[in-house]
Design a protein around this motif. Structure first.
Motif, PDB file in Angstrom:
ATOM      1  N   ARG A   6      -3.702  -5.416   1.583  1.00  0.00           N
ATOM      2  CA  ARG A   6      -2.455  -5.153   0.983  1.00  0.00           C
ATOM      3  C   ARG A   6      -2.369  -4.403  -0.393  1.00  0.00           C
ATOM      4  O   ARG A   6      -1.791  -3.640  -0.890  1.00  0.00           O
ATOM      5  CB  ARG A   6      -1.683  -6.355   0.811  1.00  0.00           C
ATOM      6  CG  ARG A   6      -0.990  -6.544   2.108  1.00  0.00           C
ATOM      7  CD  ARG A   6      -0.041  -7.947   1.920  1.00  0.00           C
ATOM      8  NE  ARG A   6      -0.812  -9.020   2.622  1.00  0.00           N
ATOM      9  CZ  ARG A   6      -0.466 -10.270   2.240  1.00  0.00           C
ATOM     10  NH1 ARG A   6       0.752 -10.565   1.652  1.00  0.00           N
ATOM     11  NH2 ARG A   6      -1.115 -11.188   2.726  1.00  0.00           N
ATOM     12  N   ILE A   9      -3.377  -0.908   0.084  1.00  0.00           N
ATOM     13  CA  ILE A   9      -2.022   0.072   0.664  1.00  0.00           C
ATOM     14  C   ILE A   9      -1.241   0.366  -0.589  1.00  0.00           C
ATOM     15  O   ILE A   9      -0.856   1.293  -0.746  1.00  0.00           O
ATOM     16  CB  ILE A   9      -1.644  -0.819   1.789  1.00  0.00           C
ATOM     17  CG1 ILE A   9      -2.370  -0.493   2.940  1.00  0.00           C
ATOM     18  CG2 ILE A   9      -0.220  -0.100   2.056  1.00  0.00           C
ATOM     19  CD1 ILE A   9      -1.959  -1.338   4.101  1.00  0.00           C
ATOM     20  N   ALA A  13      -0.391   4.039  -1.874  1.00  0.00           N
ATOM     21  CA  ALA A  13       1.269   4.375  -1.965  1.00  0.00           C
ATOM     22  C   ALA A  13       1.619   4.756  -3.631  1.00  0.00           C
ATOM     23  O   ALA A  13       2.293   5.802  -3.595  1.00  0.00           O
ATOM     24  CB  ALA A  13       2.047   3.193  -1.459  1.00  0.00           C
TER      25      ALA A  13
END
Length: 81
Positions: A6, A9, A13
């Motif tokens: 996570r 990611i 982003a």
């Protein structure tokens, strides 16, 4: 989903969102020392331009560490362009 995945990611982003913001260095021959000198008189940008301000702050920090590097190259290094 594992926490590390996570975090990866989220970092990816953030890079995608931060990359379009540019410091708009227009003189390709300006070195980082001159860029720092010119930006020392900098101005405070409104919140709408905060992403651009963050990129400029990262470029200034990079240029402080590499004063002989071309400012345009420092910008490309920071933004990934």
């Amino acid at each position: 989903m594992p926490l590390a995945f996570r975090a990866l990611i989220a970092a990816f982003a953030w890079l995608l969102l931060a990359a379009p913001a540019r410091a708009a260095i227009t003189d390709p021959e300006m070195d980082c020392a001159a860029y720092l000198k010119n930006s020392a008189a900098g101005h405070r940008q409104p919140k709408a331009h905060q992403a651009s301000h963050d990129v400029e702050a990262r470029i200034r920090a990079f240029c402080a560490a590499n004063p002989k590097m071309k400012a345009i190259d420092a910008e490309m290094t920071i933004t990934g362009d």
